[in-house]
Design an enzyme around this catalytic site. Structure first.
Site, PDB file in Angstrom:
ATOM      1  CG  PHE A  16      68.260 -68.063 -59.328  1.00  0.00           C
ATOM      2  CD1 PHE A  16      68.260 -69.299 -58.700  1.00  0.00           C
ATOM      3  CD2 PHE A  16      67.187 -67.731 -60.139  1.00  0.00           C
ATOM      4  CE1 PHE A  16      67.224 -70.191 -58.878  1.00  0.00           C
ATOM      5  CE2 PHE A  16      66.136 -68.621 -60.329  1.00  0.00           C
ATOM      6  CZ  PHE A  16      66.153 -69.854 -59.701  1.00  0.00           C
ATOM      7  N   GLY A  42      64.953 -60.700 -68.223  1.00  0.00           N
ATOM      8  CA  GLY A  42      64.892 -61.837 -67.303  1.00  0.00           C
ATOM      9  C   GLY A  42      64.593 -61.383 -65.892  1.00  0.00           C
ATOM     10  CB  SER A  48      67.520 -58.307 -60.411  1.00  0.00           C
ATOM     11  OG  SER A  48      66.614 -58.844 -61.355  1.00  0.00           O
ATOM     12  CG  ASP A  67      60.838 -62.942 -67.473  1.00  0.00           C
ATOM     13  OD1 ASP A  67      60.311 -63.910 -68.061  1.00  0.00           O
ATOM     14  OD2 ASP A  67      61.681 -63.079 -66.587  1.00  0.00           O
ATOM     15  N   GLY A  71      59.283 -68.798 -67.609  1.00  0.00           N
ATOM     16  CA  GLY A  71      60.425 -69.530 -67.081  1.00  0.00           C
ATOM     17  C   GLY A  71      61.365 -69.983 -68.182  1.00  0.00           C
ATOM     18  CG  ASP A 136      69.723 -62.886 -64.665  1.00  0.00           C
ATOM     19  OD1 ASP A 136      70.366 -63.914 -64.954  1.00  0.00           O
ATOM     20  OD2 ASP A 136      69.168 -62.716 -63.566  1.00  0.00           O
ATOM     21  CG  HIS A 139      71.229 -68.337 -67.963  1.00  0.00           C
ATOM     22  ND1 HIS A 139      70.208 -67.423 -67.990  1.00  0.00           N
ATOM     23  CD2 HIS A 139      72.012 -67.996 -66.923  1.00  0.00           C
ATOM     24  CE1 HIS A 139      70.371 -66.573 -66.984  1.00  0.00           C
ATOM     25  NE2 HIS A 139      71.454 -66.888 -66.322  1.00  0.00           N
ATOM     26  CG  ASP A 165      73.359 -66.479 -63.619  1.00  0.00           C
ATOM     27  OD1 ASP A 165      73.537 -66.703 -62.411  1.00  0.00           O
ATOM     28  OD2 ASP A 165      72.249 -66.134 -64.090  1.00  0.00           O
TER      29      ASP A 165
END
Ligand code: MG
Length: 207
Positions: A16, A42, A48, A67, A71, A136, A139, A165
């Site tokens: 994203f 993340g 990224s 991470d 998900g 990231d 959220h 974001d």
């Protein structure tokens, strides 16, 4: 910046992040390499991470890519960003295999170390000063505030905090990233030095 093969790769990797945001991350990571390692929260499929890892390679630095690879809420079955290609044999979201494929295809395993686990559990025990933290991860307000609280203090003076974001209005996206950026700026400890699409980059002020 990215060589042709890495650029071709990131164009295919699910994620994203815009190209401009990726390039801003690269410049930021490159600029503060002398202050310490880069930590990303993340990584998802590694889009990224390739930008950050390429900057680390160029500057002799290292990226920790953190991470749990299960998900976020929005990546779960039935949710908006669920991707059936990113699941384990039981249908649960699992991005670790794709992340590793991305890093290997990018030939960046020497510049990126994966930390697979919970950002809070690791953050509570982290001790090393960092040149840059890129948030990231989850959220939700709880996750974003936790990441900000646990990780921003590890950024060296003059180092950078990047947050993805950021949306000015709730109609465009969740407000948790904006909330932690606002908190950082209101603290007086950070300066906003770059805005690029939904990416904000803040610099930790010196004494
Ligand atoms: Mg993001």
């Amino acid at each position: 910046m990215l060589n042709a093969s890495r650029q071709h790769l990131v164009n295919q990797v699910p994620g994203f992040l815009s190209q401009a945001e990726g390039e801003a991350l690269y410049r930021a990571a490159h600029a503060v390499a002398h202050l310490g390692c880069i930590l990303e929260i993340g990584s998802y499929c590694g889009k990224s991470t390739v930008f950050l890892g390429a900057a680390a390679e160029q500057s002799g630095n290292l990226v920790f890519a953190l991470d749990h690879h299960q998900g976020s809420v929005e990546h779960q079955p039935g949710e908006f960003f669920y991707d059936p290609n990113l699941t384990d044999k039981d249908g649960r979201t699992d991005t670790l295999h794709t992340f590793r494929q991305t890093l290997t295809a990018a030939d960046l395993n020497h510049s990126v170390v994966a930390l697979v686990g919970d950002a809070t559990a690791i953050g509570l025990r982290w001790q090393q000063r960092l040149g840059m933290v890129f948030i990231d991860g989850g959220h939700s307000m709880h996750d974003a505030v936790s990441d900000y609280r646990l990780w921003s203090g590890h950024v060296a003076l003059g180092g950078l905090l990047a947050v993805h974001d950021h949306y000015p209005k709730a109609s465009a996206g969740g407000q948790a990233p904006k909330a932690i950026i606002d908190a950082a700026l209101q603290s007086g400890l950070w300066d906003l030095i770059e805005s690029c699409d939904s990416l904000k980059v803040l610099q930790r002020l010196g004494a």
